[in-house]
Design an enzyme around this catalytic site. Sequence first.
Site, PDB file in Angstrom:
ATOM      1  N   GLU A 154       0.820  -1.213   0.000  1.00  0.00           N
ATOM      2  CA  GLU A 154       0.000   0.000   0.000  1.00  0.00           C
ATOM      3  C   GLU A 154       0.859   1.271   0.000  1.00  0.00           C
ATOM      4  O   GLU A 154       0.323   2.376  -0.078  1.00  0.00           O
ATOM      5  CB  GLU A 154      -0.952  -0.012   1.208  1.00  0.00           C
ATOM      6  CG  GLU A 154      -1.998  -1.115   1.062  1.00  0.00           C
ATOM      7  CD  GLU A 154      -2.808  -1.371   2.329  1.00  0.00           C
ATOM      8  OE1 GLU A 154      -4.030  -1.545   2.211  1.00  0.00           O
ATOM      9  OE2 GLU A 154      -2.222  -1.429   3.426  1.00  0.00           O
ATOM     10  N   ASP A 188     -11.636  -4.502  -4.005  1.00  0.00           N
ATOM     11  CA  ASP A 188     -12.441  -5.705  -4.270  1.00  0.00           C
ATOM     12  C   ASP A 188     -13.852  -5.470  -3.777  1.00  0.00           C
ATOM     13  O   ASP A 188     -14.131  -4.445  -3.153  1.00  0.00           O
ATOM     14  CB  ASP A 188     -11.815  -6.917  -3.547  1.00  0.00           C
ATOM     15  CG  ASP A 188     -11.780  -6.706  -2.046  1.00  0.00           C
ATOM     16  OD1 ASP A 188     -12.786  -7.002  -1.391  1.00  0.00           O
ATOM     17  OD2 ASP A 188     -10.769  -6.195  -1.525  1.00  0.00           O
TER      18      ASP A 188
HETATM   19  N1  ADE Z   1      -9.254  -4.962   2.700  1.00  0.00           N
HETATM   20  C1  ADE Z   1      -9.387  -4.998   1.363  1.00  0.00           C
HETATM   21  N2  ADE Z   1     -10.409  -5.793   0.996  1.00  0.00           N
HETATM   22  C2  ADE Z   1     -10.931  -6.281   2.150  1.00  0.00           C
HETATM   23  C3  ADE Z   1     -11.980  -7.171   2.433  1.00  0.00           C
HETATM   24  N3  ADE Z   1     -12.698  -7.714   1.449  1.00  0.00           N
HETATM   25  N4  ADE Z   1     -12.238  -7.449   3.729  1.00  0.00           N
HETATM   26  C4  ADE Z   1     -11.503  -6.898   4.719  1.00  0.00           C
HETATM   27  N5  ADE Z   1     -10.485  -6.074   4.502  1.00  0.00           N
HETATM   28  C5  ADE Z   1     -10.202  -5.755   3.227  1.00  0.00           C
END
Ligand code: ADE
Length: 261
Positions: free
Chosen positions: A18, A223
């Site tokens: 990151e 995501d």
């Molecule tokens: N960080 C990035 N994507 C995530 C997810 N799906 N659940 C928890 N933390 C995250």
Amino acid sequence: MSNSIQHRLGLVFAMVEEQQGLTQYLQDAHTQTVGNREYITGTLWGVPCVCVLSGIGKVAASSTVTSLIQQFGVSHIVLSGVAGAADHGLSVGDIVIADQLIQHDMNVSPMLPKFEIPRTGKSRFDSCSDLSTQLRSAAEHFLANEFAEKISSESQQQFALNRVNIVNGLIGSGDQFINDMKVLAGLKLELPDLLAVEMEGAAIAQVCDDYQIPFAIMRTISDEANDSAPLDFKLFIDEVAAQYSIGILRQFCAQWTHSNR
Ligand code: ADE
């Protein structure tokens, strides 16, 4: 963030992906190890900073931020990283800046209302509106002026980054990577205004509340917290996440330096 030369910014990232490349911009860098983490002190685009990788999860973030405050004397804290989308209006590449943070896995019911943090009387912690406004304006600048150049056209295509949005609202943190639509739907039933899920922000918020330190949390959606989240997350952090962090924080620091002149 009003005028003072005593300001020192704590910059937190959960994962190296990151912020990969950021520390090369730190001037007069000096590394100290405390509590099994490396804290790099220096000047970042004119701003006195301490940069640190917290590691993943609420305890890791809390331990790191406590050291930033207690041992390094930071006056403000900003976290930049990625999150899973918890709102249908959000897509990969969008930016969420937290107005409020909640620990979605805190539950001391029936003694306390669900989500309430013992001893605080709060379920939601407010971020610093001044810092969040500055982050938003830095993110707007990044999208308008640098995005097209800094994010490769292959990545723009691969992640369908054609109209990137910036939103402010509720971010939820828990010690759980969410990759199940049913789990996410359960959270949304209880927290309909939830925008994004991650694993550190609300822990930082609780520690900053204890010490009365202003903080802000900025997350890029990597995501959709569904069954393809593990793969989407990995691709996004490997290829894009750090470019967002570096581009936005560069502008944020430039504004900070300007406003403290
Ligand atoms: N960080 C990035 N994507 C995530 C997810 N799906 N659940 C928890 N933390 C995250």
